[in-house]
Design a protein around this motif. Structure first.
Motif, PDB file in Angstrom:
ATOM      1  N   ASP A 105       0.814  -1.209   0.000  1.00  0.00           N
ATOM      2  CA  ASP A 105       0.000   0.000   0.000  1.00  0.00           C
ATOM      3  C   ASP A 105       0.853   1.266   0.000  1.00  0.00           C
ATOM      4  O   ASP A 105       0.508   2.264  -0.637  1.00  0.00           O
ATOM      5  CB  ASP A 105      -0.949   0.009   1.205  1.00  0.00           C
ATOM      6  CG  ASP A 105      -2.129  -0.932   0.987  1.00  0.00           C
ATOM      7  OD1 ASP A 105      -2.255  -1.439  -0.149  1.00  0.00           O
ATOM      8  OD2 ASP A 105      -2.898  -1.145   1.936  1.00  0.00           O
ATOM      9  N   ALA A 108       1.887   1.800  -3.400  1.00  0.00           N
ATOM     10  CA  ALA A 108       0.758   2.317  -4.191  1.00  0.00           C
ATOM     11  C   ALA A 108       0.619   3.818  -3.992  1.00  0.00           C
ATOM     12  O   ALA A 108       0.404   4.576  -4.939  1.00  0.00           O
ATOM     13  CB  ALA A 108      -0.536   1.605  -3.790  1.00  0.00           C
ATOM     14  N   ARG A 111       3.352   5.598  -5.868  1.00  0.00           N
ATOM     15  CA  ARG A 111       3.029   5.665  -7.297  1.00  0.00           C
ATOM     16  C   ARG A 111       1.988   6.744  -7.553  1.00  0.00           C
ATOM     17  O   ARG A 111       2.091   7.521  -8.500  1.00  0.00           O
ATOM     18  CB  ARG A 111       2.438   4.314  -7.778  1.00  0.00           C
ATOM     19  CG  ARG A 111       3.409   3.176  -7.814  1.00  0.00           C
ATOM     20  CD  ARG A 111       2.879   2.033  -8.674  1.00  0.00           C
ATOM     21  NE  ARG A 111       1.695   1.382  -8.138  1.00  0.00           N
ATOM     22  CZ  ARG A 111       1.705   0.396  -7.262  1.00  0.00           C
ATOM     23  NH1 ARG A 111       2.871  -0.062  -6.794  1.00  0.00           N
ATOM     24  NH2 ARG A 111       0.590  -0.158  -6.833  1.00  0.00           N
ATOM     25  N   ARG A 112       0.996   6.784  -6.672  1.00  0.00           N
ATOM     26  CA  ARG A 112      -0.105   7.722  -6.832  1.00  0.00           C
ATOM     27  C   ARG A 112       0.404   9.162  -6.869  1.00  0.00           C
ATOM     28  O   ARG A 112      -0.077   9.983  -7.627  1.00  0.00           O
ATOM     29  CB  ARG A 112      -1.071   7.546  -5.656  1.00  0.00           C
ATOM     30  CG  ARG A 112      -2.260   8.436  -5.711  1.00  0.00           C
ATOM     31  CD  ARG A 112      -3.110   8.281  -4.482  1.00  0.00           C
ATOM     32  NE  ARG A 112      -3.687   6.939  -4.348  1.00  0.00           N
ATOM     33  CZ  ARG A 112      -4.596   6.621  -3.427  1.00  0.00           C
ATOM     34  NH1 ARG A 112      -5.013   7.518  -2.574  1.00  0.00           N
ATOM     35  NH2 ARG A 112      -5.068   5.405  -3.357  1.00  0.00           N
TER      36      ARG A 112
ATOM     37  N   GLU B 309      -7.889  -3.999 -16.016  1.00  0.00           N
ATOM     38  CA  GLU B 309      -8.394  -2.766 -15.410  1.00  0.00           C
ATOM     39  C   GLU B 309      -7.899  -2.643 -13.973  1.00  0.00           C
ATOM     40  O   GLU B 309      -7.476  -1.566 -13.540  1.00  0.00           O
ATOM     41  CB  GLU B 309      -9.933  -2.776 -15.435  1.00  0.00           C
ATOM     42  CG  GLU B 309     -10.528  -1.565 -14.741  1.00  0.00           C
ATOM     43  CD  GLU B 309     -12.013  -1.698 -14.440  1.00  0.00           C
ATOM     44  OE1 GLU B 309     -12.725  -2.325 -15.239  1.00  0.00           O
ATOM     45  OE2 GLU B 309     -12.444  -1.161 -13.399  1.00  0.00           O
ATOM     46  N   ILE B 312      -4.387  -1.610 -14.039  1.00  0.00           N
ATOM     47  CA  ILE B 312      -4.233  -0.177 -14.307  1.00  0.00           C
ATOM     48  C   ILE B 312      -4.491   0.620 -13.036  1.00  0.00           C
ATOM     49  O   ILE B 312      -3.726   1.519 -12.663  1.00  0.00           O
ATOM     50  CB  ILE B 312      -5.230   0.278 -15.411  1.00  0.00           C
ATOM     51  CG1 ILE B 312      -4.909  -0.418 -16.733  1.00  0.00           C
ATOM     52  CG2 ILE B 312      -5.180   1.788 -15.571  1.00  0.00           C
ATOM     53  CD1 ILE B 312      -6.043  -0.349 -17.740  1.00  0.00           C
ATOM     54  N   ARG B 313      -5.572   0.265 -12.354  1.00  0.00           N
ATOM     55  CA  ARG B 313      -5.927   0.991 -11.137  1.00  0.00           C
ATOM     56  C   ARG B 313      -4.821   0.882 -10.096  1.00  0.00           C
ATOM     57  O   ARG B 313      -4.465   1.863  -9.444  1.00  0.00           O
ATOM     58  CB  ARG B 313      -7.241   0.463 -10.560  1.00  0.00           C
ATOM     59  CG  ARG B 313      -8.440   0.791 -11.418  1.00  0.00           C
ATOM     60  CD  ARG B 313      -9.722   0.283 -10.793  1.00  0.00           C
ATOM     61  NE  ARG B 313     -10.846   0.433 -11.700  1.00  0.00           N
ATOM     62  CZ  ARG B 313     -11.517   1.564 -11.874  1.00  0.00           C
ATOM     63  NH1 ARG B 313     -11.186   2.628 -11.177  1.00  0.00           N
ATOM     64  NH2 ARG B 313     -12.511   1.634 -12.732  1.00  0.00           N
ATOM     65  N   LEU B 314      -4.279  -0.342  -9.961  1.00  0.00           N
ATOM     66  CA  LEU B 314      -3.198  -0.530  -8.984  1.00  0.00           C
ATOM     67  C   LEU B 314      -1.971   0.273  -9.407  1.00  0.00           C
ATOM     68  O   LEU B 314      -1.320   0.911  -8.588  1.00  0.00           O
ATOM     69  CB  LEU B 314      -2.855  -2.015  -8.856  1.00  0.00           C
ATOM     70  CG  LEU B 314      -3.908  -2.880  -8.147  1.00  0.00           C
ATOM     71  CD1 LEU B 314      -3.595  -4.354  -8.338  1.00  0.00           C
ATOM     72  CD2 LEU B 314      -3.989  -2.540  -6.665  1.00  0.00           C
ATOM     73  N   ALA B 315      -1.655   0.258 -10.714  1.00  0.00           N
ATOM     74  CA  ALA B 315      -0.465   0.954 -11.193  1.00  0.00           C
ATOM     75  C   ALA B 315      -0.571   2.456 -10.950  1.00  0.00           C
ATOM     76  O   ALA B 315       0.399   3.099 -10.564  1.00  0.00           O
ATOM     77  CB  ALA B 315      -0.255   0.679 -12.683  1.00  0.00           C
ATOM     78  N   ILE B 316      -1.769   3.024 -11.171  1.00  0.00           N
ATOM     79  CA  ILE B 316      -1.875   4.464 -10.978  1.00  0.00           C
ATOM     80  C   ILE B 316      -2.085   4.828  -9.520  1.00  0.00           C
ATOM     81  O   ILE B 316      -2.330   5.983  -9.198  1.00  0.00           O
ATOM     82  CB  ILE B 316      -2.992   5.089 -11.841  1.00  0.00           C
ATOM     83  CG1 ILE B 316      -4.344   4.535 -11.409  1.00  0.00           C
ATOM     84  CG2 ILE B 316      -2.724   4.867 -13.313  1.00  0.00           C
ATOM     85  CD1 ILE B 316      -5.477   5.225 -12.121  1.00  0.00           C
ATOM     86  N   GLY B 317      -1.989   3.841  -8.624  1.00  0.00           N
ATOM     87  CA  GLY B 317      -1.897   4.191  -7.210  1.00  0.00           C
ATOM     88  C   GLY B 317      -3.076   3.825  -6.345  1.00  0.00           C
ATOM     89  O   GLY B 317      -3.198   4.334  -5.232  1.00  0.00           O
ATOM     90  N   ALA B 318      -3.966   2.925  -6.826  1.00  0.00           N
ATOM     91  CA  ALA B 318      -5.034   2.466  -5.948  1.00  0.00           C
ATOM     92  C   ALA B 318      -4.441   1.505  -4.929  1.00  0.00           C
ATOM     93  O   ALA B 318      -3.647   0.645  -5.294  1.00  0.00           O
ATOM     94  CB  ALA B 318      -6.119   1.764  -6.753  1.00  0.00           C
ATOM     95  N   VAL B 319      -4.785   1.666  -3.654  1.00  0.00           N
ATOM     96  CA  VAL B 319      -4.324   0.702  -2.658  1.00  0.00           C
ATOM     97  C   VAL B 319      -5.315  -0.459  -2.647  1.00  0.00           C
ATOM     98  O   VAL B 319      -6.439  -0.338  -3.125  1.00  0.00           O
ATOM     99  CB  VAL B 319      -4.180   1.337  -1.247  1.00  0.00           C
ATOM    100  CG1 VAL B 319      -3.149   2.444  -1.275  1.00  0.00           C
ATOM    101  CG2 VAL B 319      -5.509   1.850  -0.742  1.00  0.00           C
ATOM    102  N   PRO B 395      -0.005  -6.142  -9.385  1.00  0.00           N
ATOM    103  CA  PRO B 395      -0.197  -5.215 -10.509  1.00  0.00           C
ATOM    104  C   PRO B 395       0.565  -5.621 -11.772  1.00  0.00           C
ATOM    105  O   PRO B 395       0.056  -5.458 -12.877  1.00  0.00           O
ATOM    106  CB  PRO B 395       0.291  -3.876  -9.955  1.00  0.00           C
ATOM    107  CG  PRO B 395       0.978  -4.165  -8.675  1.00  0.00           C
ATOM    108  CD  PRO B 395       0.441  -5.466  -8.171  1.00  0.00           C
ATOM    109  N   ILE B 396       1.758  -6.170 -11.625  1.00  0.00           N
ATOM    110  CA  ILE B 396       2.550  -6.530 -12.809  1.00  0.00           C
ATOM    111  C   ILE B 396       1.863  -7.641 -13.590  1.00  0.00           C
ATOM    112  O   ILE B 396       1.665  -7.542 -14.805  1.00  0.00           O
ATOM    113  CB  ILE B 396       3.975  -6.984 -12.407  1.00  0.00           C
ATOM    114  CG1 ILE B 396       4.701  -5.841 -11.704  1.00  0.00           C
ATOM    115  CG2 ILE B 396       4.762  -7.452 -13.615  1.00  0.00           C
ATOM    116  CD1 ILE B 396       5.972  -6.264 -11.007  1.00  0.00           C
ATOM    117  N   LEU B 399      -1.395  -6.403 -15.190  1.00  0.00           N
ATOM    118  CA  LEU B 399      -1.204  -5.597 -16.395  1.00  0.00           C
ATOM    119  C   LEU B 399      -0.832  -6.459 -17.590  1.00  0.00           C
ATOM    120  O   LEU B 399      -1.123  -6.124 -18.732  1.00  0.00           O
ATOM    121  CB  LEU B 399      -0.101  -4.565 -16.161  1.00  0.00           C
ATOM    122  CG  LEU B 399      -0.536  -3.326 -15.391  1.00  0.00           C
ATOM    123  CD1 LEU B 399       0.660  -2.494 -14.990  1.00  0.00           C
ATOM    124  CD2 LEU B 399      -1.494  -2.495 -16.230  1.00  0.00           C
TER     125      LEU B 399
END
Lengths: 263, 402
Positions: A105, A108, A111-112, B309, B312-319, B395-396, B399
């Motif tokens: 987390d 994450a 990254r965010r 999807e 993508i969400r995890l990569a852009i920073g969703a915990v 995430p890897i 994706l």
């Protein structure tokens, strides 16, 4: 571990407060520093060492192309740099803070706040408009609807797709889709843009357009760009080319021609 | 944060309208079935109770003979005597009044109109036991009753047909071979529980009916009013003992009369309808659970299908928690949406079935609330497992998923 966690700033915690702007880096310090990074997959006899000790400094506003044959370790390195994966050993400093041992987390959240991703396959959400795709990272930041809309339209404008905001990926060409993906990556104003073969699915004309866009973002928006590519033509846009071979950095080339302003 | 998650979930549901609808179909049907069954069960119970209570509550009906399945052969059982009526009224505790009845039928004629109706000979106790008030006029006096005078109290149907709704009290009409003074008009009671118009009746003192119509002193029905404070079964037992003694029935022999307890019948019918309602509701509840499994199934498919999807969400920073919440909220929103549609469907079904089945239309708030809450709970329970699966994705790998 414990001593590190008790340090002045725990990145995982620090990035949690999105509103606060991070302090500027001391001049000359690298944005990212890798020291002796190793990565081993599997255990025992079947263990495979993908990275055998990577040392790399990346400074703010660098534009780096990463090249190497498949299996050379470049993708693994990019995953670690993108905080999608953790190294098995070595040190990874981001803005002077150790981030190699952050949990899922915390990575994450890092990254965010600091990173943006562009993929070879664009990876946009289907049946979702360009604007909604670009808004996605802002949703996770909890921005207001108004703020999301403004920032997303600004990002789309930057990639030249403002008037295509209500089109879904299926209605856009490959080059346009990649531009939307870039807008999504930069909408949070990240420090670093990680691009994994961003032109791999595009023809050469579109590829050049995308590279020019990345160069522009690097030069004029101050975004550090890390890009994996197989094509020397694309790598030529970068300031620096890092060659990987057999889990090690083989050589680092400075690309003087690319230092000139992009037309 | 929650608003955002809800927004994401609703967007995702809206993106797959048909699939979302099919997913929730189980919940829609389950909720609609449960609510419809419970509501109709309530309505049926209410209807049964209304039917029974139209016979009068806390009333025992006593007839000669062995009840519904009277055995064949043998002499017909003796009718009751006026002395039996007095004995029950005086000797049994908890009896408020005892009304004997002698019935006949005859044609009533008034100003050229005629009408075939039922004559009911009884005492003033009848109106007390039945709790049946007059709209106009008066009851007969004890003198008129004991003298067997030709005085009539008419039901509203008779008034409607012979007097055309005009003033009846004070007039005189012919019924059978006698003429009778109308002294009162009864209030309207409507249909009896098991068919028949209760208002199609002319009521006279029992002596009048016995002398002028039946020609004997037989009493073929007694209505016994029971005090609310007493249990009808105790009173029933007391009357049974008294009548056995008065009718000289030796121990070991069956009663030659039967006592019909409207409350007991009502209770039996009510508990039967309630049992049936519970069984049908249980079956309907199973369909709710099946609906929940349907949601879990589709959510699992959805997680697999949307692996990229999620990546993508995890990569852009969703915990992880945000991804879990997103899928959980999606499942709950789906099932609550289904629950809501189910509730609406149930009201329509109840409306239609109550018209077809001639039942009162009911809205039972608690079952609607319970069914809706269950649909939400099902969303949480069956949505959690797929959501956790989504949140645990790497995430890897996600994706890279094709």
């Amino acid at each position: 571990m414990v001593a590190r966690a008790g340090g002045a700033a725990v990145p995982g915690r620090a990035v949690a407060s999105v509103a606060s702007k991070p302090p500027p880096l001391p001049a000359g310090d690298p944005l990212i520093r890798l020291r002796g990074i190793t990565k081993t997959y599997g255990e025992g006899a079947t263990a495979f060492q993908a990275l055998k000790g990577i040392d790399l400094d990346i400074h703010a506003r660098d534009f780096i192309a990463v090249m190497g044959a498949s299996g050379s370790g470049k993708s693994t390195t990019m995953n670690i740099l993108g905080c999608l994966d953790v190294p098995s050993g070595g040190e990874f400093l981001f803005r002077g803070h150790h981030v190699e041992a952050l949990d899922r987390d915390q990575r994450a959240l890092l990254r965010r706040k600091y990173l943006g991703f562009v993929f070879q396959g664009f990876n946009l959400l289907a049946r979702t408009t360009a604007l909604e795709n670009v808004e996605l990272p802002l949703l996770y930041r909890g921005d207001s609807k108004q703020a999301r809309r403004e920032a997303s339209m600004a990002a789309l404008d930057k990639v030249g797709l403002a008037k295509w905001w209500d089109h879904t990926p299926a209605e856009l060409s490959g080059g346009q889709q990649q531009r939307v993906a870039i807008a999504r990556a930069i909408v949070t104003q990240p420090d670093v843009l990680l691009a994994d073969e961003p032109t791999g699915n595009l023809d050469s004309e579109r590829s050049v357009e995308i590279m020019e866009l990345l160069s522009d973002l690097n030069a004029n928006s101050g975004i550090t760009v890390l890009m994996v590519t197989h094509e020397p033509d694309m790598a030529a846009f970068a300031h620096t080319v890092v060659h990987f071979k057999d889990g090690l950095v083989e050589r680092i080339e400075a690309n003087h021609r690319a230092g000139e302003p992009v037309a | 944060m929650f608003g955002t998650t809800l927004l994401l979930a609703l967007r995702s549901i809206a993106r797959h309208k048909l699939r979302s609808f099919l997913t929730t179909l189980g919940i829609i049907i389950g909720v609609a079935a449960v609510v419809t069954m419970v509501t109709l069960g309530r309505a049926t119970t209410a209807q049964v109770q209304k039917n029974i209570s139209s016979l009068g509550t806390n009333i025992l009906q006593i007839r000669p003979g062995q009840g519904f399945g009277r055995g064949g052969g043998g002499p017909p059982p003796a009718p009751f005597k006026p002395e039996d009526v007095t004995a029950i009224a005086q000797q049994i505790a908890g009896v408020t009044a005892v009304a004997p009845q002698a019935q006949a039928s005859a044609t009533a004629i008034y100003e050229g109109a005629n009408w075939q109706t039922t004559i009911n000979g009884t005492t003033n106790a009848y109106f007390e036991v039945q709790a049946w008030p007059l709209t106009s006029g008066r009851y007969w006096t004890p003198q008129e009753e004991s003298a067997g005078r030709a005085v009539c109290i008419i039901g509203s149907t008779v008034r409607q047909n012979l007097w055309r709704g005009g003033e009846a009290v004070g007039t005189r009409f012919r019924i059978g071979s006698i003429s009778c003074d109308v002294i009162g008009v009864l209030s309207t009671r409507g249909q009896a529980g098991f068919g028949g118009d209760q208002d199609d009746v002319v009521i006279m003192p029992i002596k009048t009916v016995q002398r002028r119509f039946t020609g004997n002193r037989d009493i073929r029905l007694m209505l016994v009013g029971v005090d609310q404070a007493y249990s009808t079964s105790t009173v029933q037992a007391g009357i049974t003992d008294l009548l056995r003694e008065r009718r000289n029935i030796t121990a070991g022999k069956d009663d030659d009369f039967n006592i019909f307890d409207t409350k007991q019948i009502s209770d039996t019918l009510t508990s039967t309808t309630q049992l049936l309602t519970r069984i049908v509701t249980a079956v309907a509840a199973i369909s709710l659970i099946v609906g929940g499994i349907g949601i879990m199934n589709i959510m699992l498919v959805s997680v697999t299908e949307r692996t990229r999807e999620i990546g993508i969400r995890l990569a852009i920073g969703a915990v992880a928690r945000e991804v879990l919440t997103q899928f959980l909220v999606e499942a709950v929103a789906l099932s609550m949406l289904g629950g809501l549609i189910g509730l609406l469907l149930a009201q329509a079904a109840v409306g239609l079935l109550s018209v077809l089945g001639d039942l009162p239309f009911l809205f039972v708030p608690e079952i609607n609330i319970i069914a809706f809450a269950i649909s939400a709970i099902i969303g949480v329970v069956f949505g959690y497992f797929p959501a956790r699966r989504a949140a645990a994705l790497n995430p890897i790998d996600a994706l890279r998923h094709e």
